[in-house]
Design a protein around this motif. Structure first.
Motif, PDB file in Angstrom:
ATOM      1  N   GLN A 314       0.792  -1.244  -0.109  1.00 53.10           N
ATOM      2  CA  GLN A 314       0.066  -0.172   0.014  1.00 53.10           C
ATOM      3  C   GLN A 314       0.817   1.126   0.160  1.00 53.10           C
ATOM      4  OE1 GLN A 314      -3.027   0.013   3.130  1.00 53.10           O
ATOM      5  NE2 GLN A 314      -2.742   2.206   3.234  1.00 53.10           N
ATOM      6  N   TYR A 315       1.844   1.389   0.901  1.00 47.30           N
ATOM      7  CA  TYR A 315       2.797   2.245   0.866  1.00 47.30           C
ATOM      8  C   TYR A 315       3.811   2.354  -0.367  1.00 47.30           C
ATOM      9  CZ  TYR A 315       1.408   3.170   5.785  1.00 47.30           C
ATOM     10  OH  TYR A 315       0.854   3.427   6.928  1.00 47.30           O
ATOM     11  N   TRP A 316       4.299   1.180  -0.752  1.00 44.71           N
ATOM     12  CA  TRP A 316       5.391   1.117  -1.789  1.00 44.71           C
ATOM     13  C   TRP A 316       4.473   1.507  -2.925  1.00 44.71           C
ATOM     14  CZ3 TRP A 316       6.957  -4.523  -0.191  1.00 44.71           C
ATOM     15  CH2 TRP A 316       7.833  -4.327   0.923  1.00 44.71           C
ATOM     16  N   GLN A 317       3.297   1.388  -3.237  1.00 44.63           N
ATOM     17  CA  GLN A 317       2.614   1.499  -4.546  1.00 44.63           C
ATOM     18  C   GLN A 317       2.226   3.205  -4.720  1.00 44.63           C
ATOM     19  OE1 GLN A 317      -0.734  -0.750  -4.889  1.00 44.63           O
ATOM     20  NE2 GLN A 317       0.464  -2.529  -5.291  1.00 44.63           N
ATOM     21  N   GLU A 318       2.055   3.752  -3.413  1.00 44.90           N
ATOM     22  CA  GLU A 318       1.570   5.091  -3.395  1.00 44.90           C
ATOM     23  C   GLU A 318       3.014   5.994  -3.255  1.00 44.90           C
ATOM     24  OE1 GLU A 318      -0.989   8.136  -0.524  1.00 44.90           O
ATOM     25  OE2 GLU A 318      -0.653   6.098  -0.237  1.00 44.90           O
ATOM     26  N   PHE A 319       4.100   5.417  -2.700  1.00 41.28           N
ATOM     27  CA  PHE A 319       5.210   6.391  -2.415  1.00 41.28           C
ATOM     28  C   PHE A 319       6.225   5.785  -3.304  1.00 41.28           C
ATOM     29  CE2 PHE A 319       2.522   7.140   1.264  1.00 41.28           C
ATOM     30  CZ  PHE A 319       2.726   8.355   1.483  1.00 41.28           C
ATOM     31  N   SER A 320       6.753   6.350  -4.460  1.00 36.30           N
ATOM     32  CA  SER A 320       7.979   5.927  -5.377  1.00 36.30           C
ATOM     33  C   SER A 320       9.476   6.725  -4.739  1.00 36.30           C
ATOM     34  CB  SER A 320       7.749   6.291  -6.684  1.00 36.30           C
ATOM     35  OG  SER A 320       6.566   5.640  -7.131  1.00 36.30           O
ATOM     36  N   LYS A 321       9.976   5.704  -4.324  1.00 38.61           N
ATOM     37  CA  LYS A 321      11.653   6.319  -3.912  1.00 38.61           C
ATOM     38  C   LYS A 321      12.313   6.840  -4.729  1.00 38.61           C
ATOM     39  CE  LYS A 321      14.628   3.309  -2.065  1.00 38.61           C
ATOM     40  NZ  LYS A 321      15.423   2.585  -0.987  1.00 38.61           N
ATOM     41  N   ILE A 322      12.751   8.103  -4.706  1.00 36.77           N
ATOM     42  CA  ILE A 322      13.430   8.564  -5.686  1.00 36.77           C
ATOM     43  C   ILE A 322      15.054   9.146  -5.326  1.00 36.77           C
ATOM     44  CG2 ILE A 322      11.627   9.688  -6.874  1.00 36.77           C
ATOM     45  CD1 ILE A 322      11.954  12.395  -5.632  1.00 36.77           C
ATOM     46  N   ASP A 323      14.882   9.027  -3.999  1.00 38.85           N
ATOM     47  CA  ASP A 323      16.432   9.413  -3.432  1.00 38.85           C
ATOM     48  C   ASP A 323      16.527   8.726  -2.179  1.00 38.85           C
ATOM     49  OD1 ASP A 323      18.966  10.347  -3.376  1.00 38.85           O
ATOM     50  OD2 ASP A 323      18.335  12.583  -3.555  1.00 38.85           O
ATOM     51  N   GLU A 324      18.028   8.525  -1.541  1.00 42.94           N
ATOM     52  CA  GLU A 324      18.137   8.102  -0.224  1.00 42.94           C
ATOM     53  C   GLU A 324      19.353   8.333   0.233  1.00 42.94           C
ATOM     54  OE1 GLU A 324      18.987   3.788   1.335  1.00 42.94           O
ATOM     55  OE2 GLU A 324      17.902   3.540  -0.254  1.00 42.94           O
ATOM     56  N   PHE A 325      19.474   8.419   1.524  1.00 46.70           N
ATOM     57  CA  PHE A 325      20.854   9.003   2.337  1.00 46.70           C
ATOM     58  C   PHE A 325      20.790   7.790   3.366  1.00 46.70           C
ATOM     59  CE2 PHE A 325      23.210  10.696   5.672  1.00 46.70           C
ATOM     60  CZ  PHE A 325      24.306  11.436   5.148  1.00 46.70           C
ATOM     61  N   PRO A 326      21.614   6.721   2.977  1.00 45.46           N
ATOM     62  CA  PRO A 326      21.801   5.624   3.643  1.00 45.46           C
ATOM     63  C   PRO A 326      22.341   5.871   5.202  1.00 45.46           C
ATOM     64  CG  PRO A 326      22.681   5.305   1.673  1.00 45.46           C
ATOM     65  CD  PRO A 326      22.554   6.724   1.879  1.00 45.46           C
ATOM     66  N   PHE A 327      21.984   4.857   5.977  1.00 48.63           N
ATOM     67  CA  PHE A 327      22.301   5.018   7.351  1.00 48.63           C
ATOM     68  C   PHE A 327      23.987   4.864   7.581  1.00 48.63           C
ATOM     69  CE2 PHE A 327      23.638   3.061  11.396  1.00 48.63           C
ATOM     70  CZ  PHE A 327      22.930   4.121  12.319  1.00 48.63           C
TER      71      PHE A 327
END
Length: 788
Positions: A314-327
């Motif tokens: 439900q979250y993955w379909q609605e929110f498309s990841k476009i950037d990340e700052f890894p831990f």
């Protein structure tokens, strides 16, 4: 070796049919979409298509010690290997970030595979134990040379033929030098490695076995080593509301101990959203069990969301990841940015991390009536709440978000705090007892963790590592190594809890301990632990949750990640070192007694001295099997009740050299006394010198065999209860050697070669009596503390 092979099975995380799954690396094929992240090993050659602060350690290919930054930008076809920054290569290690790459080559077709046929194993350097054995051998050579000079001088003085003198010198050299020592040492160390494997400890280097026996400091992580690493969400705190919870994934329910209405708030909705979006773990519940991979803490967050009845898709379909700052262990935060498409298009920033770090980026906090401004006073209140829960043993993380209409390059600012979550991790069974055992053994335990200082202190108090008045050394209070004053070093040396420390600070702490001549073991599981694992005298990696980077840097790997396994390994290391000293003393005392007997016979020109072939037979029978049996003795519980030997202690110190001399003098005296007794009782004439030679021969053999029973150094234990006496291997070894010796008497060709004549039962009685006598005398001397 089999255990190590099983432990080194590397899994790859790939995306197939739109789902991320973990498979064995050998099942990878060209075209697979490979996901890599911090701490993993690259399992194939692959072309990068997406990277987030990705850094790779390619030292095994290029020799370059610094990590290489990776991008997905195209490069010319003829770009040299070391400059191909858009490629990943099998066998290299991910030190930072994450990324996606398409597999292009596997197995022998990879760059590592191409090198396989031309790589030659480098010559191994000598281990500390080998160096000590060499030093011992040099001393023995000088002792042997001195004895041979005395014996040969006497032989020439009495007119012994030159050929006989040369044969005698060669035989004496063989007799004096324990040539079986390197073989026995290697076999004993290998047997010790096998024992440790049964205790869930995999040793990668034989030299580590010796170092284990000398450890006096263990620097240990908390999560997964002292605790079970069975992390669960146990506390949820949003503005104005707090509740303890129990997660039940089987019933798909969260059991709220209080304030159940938290589940219907906007803040909790954001907590669940951030838990799924700002996450790289995999949790796939199923009827026959769940499939998981990734961080246990992130898996716990996914379980919380699943138990809330929310589907991840439900979250993955609605929110498309476009950037990340890894831990990373330096920043202690993780950010992801997502695009939300629909009638209202906007961008969602999700963040999680250490409470004090996330608060630096927060300007607002979620509230029942909407967002409210967050100033320094409110931030201090949140820090106080986190500290209070940390004092109860919870590991605290903060969760924040931001919604914006415009795509921003720098998005880590003006966040809204959704709340904080407390994680529980129960203590491992047996750890408290293991720590007590370490303290009795003179081994100091130091906890090094990235957790909140109060959480670390709570665990340390429960385990008995520290006392209530002891302060926690925080990473923020630790100066760089080159700026440490005498008082700073004293504080470091006197502290047993270190919290919120960086990888460099772990390494520097080990350096400070080693500066004080301490032998340090260090446990670790992550990439950030690798420098400290390499720096420590013994690096201990975790087999279950440890990264491949940590395993490569370590000297030993724990299959069960348990602190109790480390203590078992230290115990086995001490036992092995003690056994090595036992059989070295045994071999030297026996060989020196042969030298002394020869010296006496040569100086007094006694006509019944041993022949060269008899010397070789004595060494063949008495050296290896009893020494091997001593090498597998179990030294008992008292081995962990003494302080560790100081670093650099030789295998044989002055006290033990004195014991060797006493033992060999007693064997020499009783062996010669057996001949004298036979002569005084039976008054044999000169034609019976062959009988005296045989008495000398067999008395020396049996005395040396029974000398194995003197290799126990605990005076408080009755003789029949000592570890040596109760060691079945010694009984079997002595029995086998006695049978071999008697077979030489009964087998005519061997009997003729060794010049053995018929021995009467009276002389056999004398041989038996004087063979047992050294055991009695030495045991009496031990009882009265006249020797060890």
């Amino acid at each position: 070796m089999k255990a190590l092979e099983k432990l080194n099975i590397v899994h790859a995380r790939i995306i197939r049919d739109g789902e991320m799954i973990a498979i064995k690396s050998e099942l990878l094929v060209p075209g697979d979409l490979l996901f890599v992240e911090t701490g993993g090993m690259i399992t194939a050659d692959a072309r990068i298509i997406n990277s987030k602060q990705l850094q790779i350690d390619e030292s095994m290919l290029s020799g370059e010690s610094f990590p290489v930054n990776k991008t997905c930008n195209p490069l010319p076809e003829n770009t040299p290997l070391v400059e191909r920054h858009n490629m990943l290569y099998k066998g290299t290690l991910v030190t930072k970030g994450n990324g996606l790459a398409i597999v292009v080559n596997t197995g022998i077709k990879t760059e590592v595979g191409k090198l396989a046929d031309i790589v030659q194993q480098s010559e191994q350097t000598a281990t500390p134990l080998e160096i000590k054995v060499r030093q011992l051998s040099k001393k023995l050579i000088w002792i042997t040379l001195a004895a041979i000079i005395i014996i040969l001088t006497g032989s020439f003085f009495y007119g012994t033929p030159v050929t006989k003198v040369i044969k005698l010198a060669i035989a004496l050299s063989v007799a004096a030098i324990p040539e079986g020592l390197p073989v026995v040492t290697t076999l004993v160390l290998s047997f010790g490695v096998l024992r440790m494997a049964k205790h869930k400890v995999i040793i990668k280097k034989l030299s580590a076995v010796e170092t284990l026996g000398e450890i006096n400091v263990i620097c240990t992580d908390k999560t997964g080593t002292l605790t079970k690493n069975d992390i669960e969400v146990s506390l949820i705190h949003i503005p104005d509301l707090s509740a303890h919870v129990q997660i039940n994934t089987a019933d798909i329910a969260i059991h709220w101990m209080e304030n159940k209405r938290i589940s219907g708030t906007i803040a909790y909705d954001h907590l669940c959203k951030i838990s799924v979006l700002c996450n790289t773990a995999v949790y796939q519940p199923g009827g026959d069990g769940s499939t998981t991979s990734g961080s246990s803490l992130e898996i716990a967050l996914l379980k919380m969301v699943y138990a809330s009845g929310i589907k991840f898709n439900q979250y993955w379909q609605e929110f498309s990841k476009i950037d990340e700052f890894p831990f990373s262990s330096e920043t202690r935060v993780m950010f992801t940015r997502h695009e939300v498409k629909g009638p209202r298009r906007y961008y969602y920033v999700a963040a999680k991390g250490a409470v004090e770090e996330i608060l630096k980026y927060c300007t607002f906090q979620e509230a029942e009536n909407g967002k409210s401004q967050m100033g320094e006073e409110e931030k201090e209140q949140w820090k106080a709440i986190a500290t209070k829960h940390a004092q109860s043993g919870f590991r605290m993380l903060a969760f924040a978000y931001r919604e914006t209409l415009a795509p921003e390059q720098h998005f880590a600012h003006d966040l809204t705090l959704a709340g904080i979550i407390g994680f529980s991790d129960p203590l491992r069974e047996g750890v408290t007892e293991a720590i007590k055992e370490c303290k009795k053994a003179g081994i100091r335990i130091i906890m090094i963790t990235g957790d909140h200082p109060e959480t670390a202190k709570n665990i340390a108090l429960q385990l008995g590592i520290s006392t209530s008045w002891e302060e926690v050394m925080s990473g923020s209070a630790m100066k760089p190594y080159d700026q440490l004053t005498v008082s700073d070093r004293a504080r470091w040396l006197n502290s047993t809890i270190f919290a919120r420390v960086s990888p460099e600070q772990k390494q520097q702490l080990i350096t400070v301990l080693q500066d004080e001549k301490m032998i340090v073991a260090m446990t670790g599981d992550g990439v950030n632990d690798a420098p400290a694992l390499k720096k420590a005298d013994i690096g201990v990696a975790m087999g279950q949750r440890g990264t491949q980077v940590a395993r490569e840097a370590a000297d030993m790997v724990l299959k069960d990640d348990a602190f109790t396994s480390i203590v078992s390994a230290v115990r086995q290391g001490r036992i092995i070192l003690e056994n090595i000293r036992k059989y070295v003393i045994f071999l030297l005392s026996c060989n020196l007694s042969e030298l002394l007997i020869f010296t006496v016979c040569a100086l007094f020109n006694l006509p019944f001295q041993l022949f060269p072939l008899q010397i070789l037979f004595i060494n063949f029978v008495t050296d290896v099997m009893p020494a091997l049996a001593l090498g597998v003795s179990y030294s008992g519980d008292q081995i962990m009740q003494r302080k560790p030997y100081p670093p650099g202690t030789p295998i044989i110190d002055k006290k033990r050299w004195m014991a060797i001399l006493v033992y060999s003098l007693i064997i020499t005296a009783t062996t010669l006394s057996a001949v004298a007794t036979s002569y005084l009782i039976f008054h044999d004439n000169e034609q019976r010198y062959a009988v005296y030679n045989n008495i000398l021969f067999y008395t020396l053999i049996f005395s040396q065999l029974l000398q194995a029973f003197n290799m126990t150094f605990n005076r408080k234990i009755p003789f029949h209860k000592t570890d040596v006496f109760r060691n079945q291997a010694i009984w079997y070894a002595i029995a086998a050697c006695v049978i071999l010796s008697l077979a030489a008497y009964w087998t005519t060709p061997v009997r003729l070669a060794l010049e053995i004549t018929s021995i009467s039962w009276q002389n056999w009685s004398i041989i038996l009596l004087y063979s047992i006598l050294p055991v009695v005398i030495i045991r009496y001397l031990k009882k009265w503390k006249w020797t060890i």
